[in-house]
Design an enzyme around this catalytic site. Structure first.
Site, short mmCIF file in Angstrom:
data_model
loop_
_atom_site.label_atom_id
_atom_site.label_comp_id
_atom_site.label_asym_id
_atom_site.label_seq_id
_atom_site.Cartn_x
_atom_site.Cartn_y
_atom_site.Cartn_z
N LYS A 11 -3.02 8.20 3.52
CA LYS A 11 -4.18 8.01 4.40
C LYS A 11 -3.87 8.48 5.81
CE LYS A 11 -7.25 6.24 1.59
NZ LYS A 11 -8.47 7.01 1.25
N TYR A 25 0.84 -1.21 0.00
CA TYR A 25 0.00 0.00 0.00
C TYR A 25 0.87 1.26 0.00
CZ TYR A 25 -4.53 2.27 0.88
OH TYR A 25 -5.68 3.00 0.78
#
Length: 259
Positions: free
Chosen positions: A165, A158
């Protein structure tokens, strides 16, 4: 009119396919009595086609969060659909993007240009979107809800989207701090993985999916965006009048599981 969002006016970003959390948020918002305006970027004709599958017609406004002219004119364009003197009650931020070289295990080699793009589009845009719409939110306050993916830990592949995020989570807290005096709440929904268009762009998505298959104590359906969308609609409603700066996990409980 009855419903959790009866009489409210909501702007929803990020509707691209019927499998997206944003689409189901827009659908549920309409079913709960809200008037919905959508924004789209790039393939507007696709967004307009998907919008026709909502229970009621919803206008689509082009919005590139990296385009200052789009942001500067957003409030006026939204007001053009809502009517003179009518403000917004809620905003849904469902925008995220990272270049391919910022994902997939390339963390140590990703250049700043790609990192900057990921952070600007996925995190800073929460601030730029919200401030662009302040003229419509300020008169009576409202609720801003962003889509998150738990950033407390490092996920496989990720990479810089995970960092983005984390920046999104911090941004939401600072927005909540600065906008509280205007009666504007800012919260995030940290959803479990959904097999959407966005998911397909994440290398190693199947590895993430396996975590939920094995660790969600109440189970998790990768093909069902509605639980997360229900969380968003709840935060848009008047049932959380004093909740701000919060991250609500709608992930089957994975976030709290130990070994």
């Amino acid at each position: 009119m009855s419903g959790l969002l009866a009489g409210k006016r909501i702007l929803v970003t990020g509707v691209l396919t019927e499998s997206s959390i944003a689409f189901h948020t827009a659908r549920l918002a309409q079913e709960e009595g809200a008037e919905v305006v959508l924004t789209g970027f790039g393939r507007l004709s696709l967004v307009e086609r998907i919008a026709k599958r909502l229970p009621k017609p919803a206008p689509v406004i082009e919005l590139d969060v990296q385009n200052q002219e789009h942001l500067d004119g957003l409030a006026d364009r939204v007001a053009g659909h809502l009517g003179e003197g009518i403000g917004l009650d809620g905003v849904v931020h469902s925008i995220g993007f990272a270049p391919q070289d910022a994902l997939g295990g390339n963390f140590l080699n990703t250049g700043w240009e790609s990192v900057a793009t990921a952070v600007e589009v996925s995190a800073y845009s929460l601030k730029s979107l919200t401030t662009a719409l302040l003229p419509l939110l300020t008169p009576r306050g409202g609720s801003v809800v962003g889509m998150d993916f738990d950033a407390r830990v490092a996920w496989p592949k990720y990479d810089w989207m995970g960092v983005s995020k984390a920046a999104l989570e911090a941004t939401s807290r600072y927005l909540a701090r600065h906008l509280g005096e205007r009666n504007i709440r800012v919260n995030l929904v940290a959803a479990g993985p959904i097999k959407s268009m966005a998911a397909k762009s994440i290398p190693g998505f199947e590895e993430l999916a396996e975590v939920w298959d094995n660790r969600a104590p109440i189970g998790w359906d990768l093909s069902d965006p509605e639980p997360a969308a229900r969380g968003v609609v709840a935060l848009l409603s008047d049932w959380f009048p004093k909740t701000t700066g919060e991250i609500v996990h709608v992930d089957g409980g994975v976030h709290m599981m130990g070994a």
